[in-house]
Design a protein around this motif. Structure first.
Motif, PDB file in Angstrom:
ATOM      1  N   PRO A  43      -2.930  10.119   2.198  1.00  0.00           N
ATOM      2  CA  PRO A  43      -1.468  10.131   2.366  1.00  0.00           C
ATOM      3  C   PRO A  43      -0.778  10.956   1.279  1.00  0.00           C
ATOM      4  N   TYR A  46      -0.078   9.849  -2.580  1.00  0.00           N
ATOM      5  CA  TYR A  46      -0.910   8.655  -2.803  1.00  0.00           C
ATOM      6  C   TYR A  46      -1.384   8.554  -4.252  1.00  0.00           C
ATOM      7  N   THR A  62      -2.959  -0.040  -1.037  1.00  0.00           N
ATOM      8  CA  THR A  62      -3.559   0.746   0.042  1.00  0.00           C
ATOM      9  C   THR A  62      -3.599  -0.046   1.346  1.00  0.00           C
ATOM     10  N   ASN A  65       0.035  -0.614   2.769  1.00  0.00           N
ATOM     11  CA  ASN A  65       0.731   0.564   3.289  1.00  0.00           C
ATOM     12  C   ASN A  65      -0.027   1.354   4.343  1.00  0.00           C
ATOM     13  N   TYR A  66      -1.369   1.256   4.320  1.00  0.00           N
ATOM     14  CA  TYR A  66      -2.129   2.134   5.212  1.00  0.00           C
ATOM     15  C   TYR A  66      -3.235   1.450   6.023  1.00  0.00           C
TER      16      TYR A  66
END
Length: 221
Positions: A43, A46, A62, A65-66
């Motif tokens: 990302p 990041y 992490t 958010n992802y």
């Protein structure tokens, strides 16, 4: 005593990744491999977002958010394995920044007490410090896990000063992260900003706010 520009310090507190160790390429590879396994690209922004965090906080960030379907323990274990393959390898002293090892030895000869304050973990930093022949130069090693808070807070720097037996104002903190540098200043330490390509976006602010700033350890010689 370490005397350079406006710095007058009896103790030195060092960050590792991005400061003593040129780890940007290592972590870029790890991040790319980690996200590629999941069919993703790293990302945008990041690395800048996680630079001052410890493994557990990075994993939580992490996942939140992802990767909401993954488990923190599994992510940390995967990163540990990937890191150990690089940091624990024979010849890992090559990861130190130019003249960083010379600088550490020069401080030791001057009687400067030194400590490590890092977001990394012992199983990662111990092998590379030993491979570089500098592990025994340090009085102590502190991680964000020891401090219970990440490096946006002064706790880890206060722990380091206490281990060195010095008031914070007699210590110089060497950092490549603007967030961590500000936390060191909050702790009362003198600060030396160290340039790293990973923090290029905040380099100007770091140079303005640090008591001293270097682009290379060669500047100390």
């Amino acid at each position: 005593m370490f005397e350079w520009k406006s710095i007058r310090a009896e103790g030195a507190v060092f960050d590792l990744d991005g400061t003593l160790i040129d780890s940007m390429e290592i972590w870029r590879e790890i991040d790319e491999e980690f996200f590629a396994k999941r069919g993703m690209r790293v990302p945008e922004g990041y690395q800048e977002s996680i630079a001052h965090l410890g493994f557990r906080d990075v994993a939580a960030f992490t996942i939140k958010n992802y990767l909401p379907a993954e488990r923190e323990g599994d992510v940390i274990a995967e990163w540990n394995g990937m890191c150990l393959a690089k940091y624990g390898a024979k010849g890992s002293e090559k990861y130190f920044k130019p003249r960083a090892l010379d600088f550490l030895h020069s401080l030791k000869k001057k009687g400067v007490k030194m400590c490590v304050a890092t977001a990394s973990s012992p199983e990662l930093f111990e092998p590379v410090l030993k491979e570089g022949g500098v592990y025994g130069l340090f009085e102590g090693f502190f991680t964000v896990e020891d401090a219970k808070r990440n490096k946006s807070f002064p706790d880890i720097f206060l722990l380091a000063a206490a281990r060195l037996g010095l008031p914070p104002e007699k210590c110089a903190a060497f950092e490549d992260s603007l967030t961590a540098l500000r936390a060191a200043k909050t702790a009362g330490m003198q600060t030396v900003g160290v340039y790293d390509p990973s923090s290029e976006k905040t380099a100007a602010d770091m140079e303005a706010e640090a008591d001293a700033y270097v682009r290379s350890f060669a500047e100390f010689f």
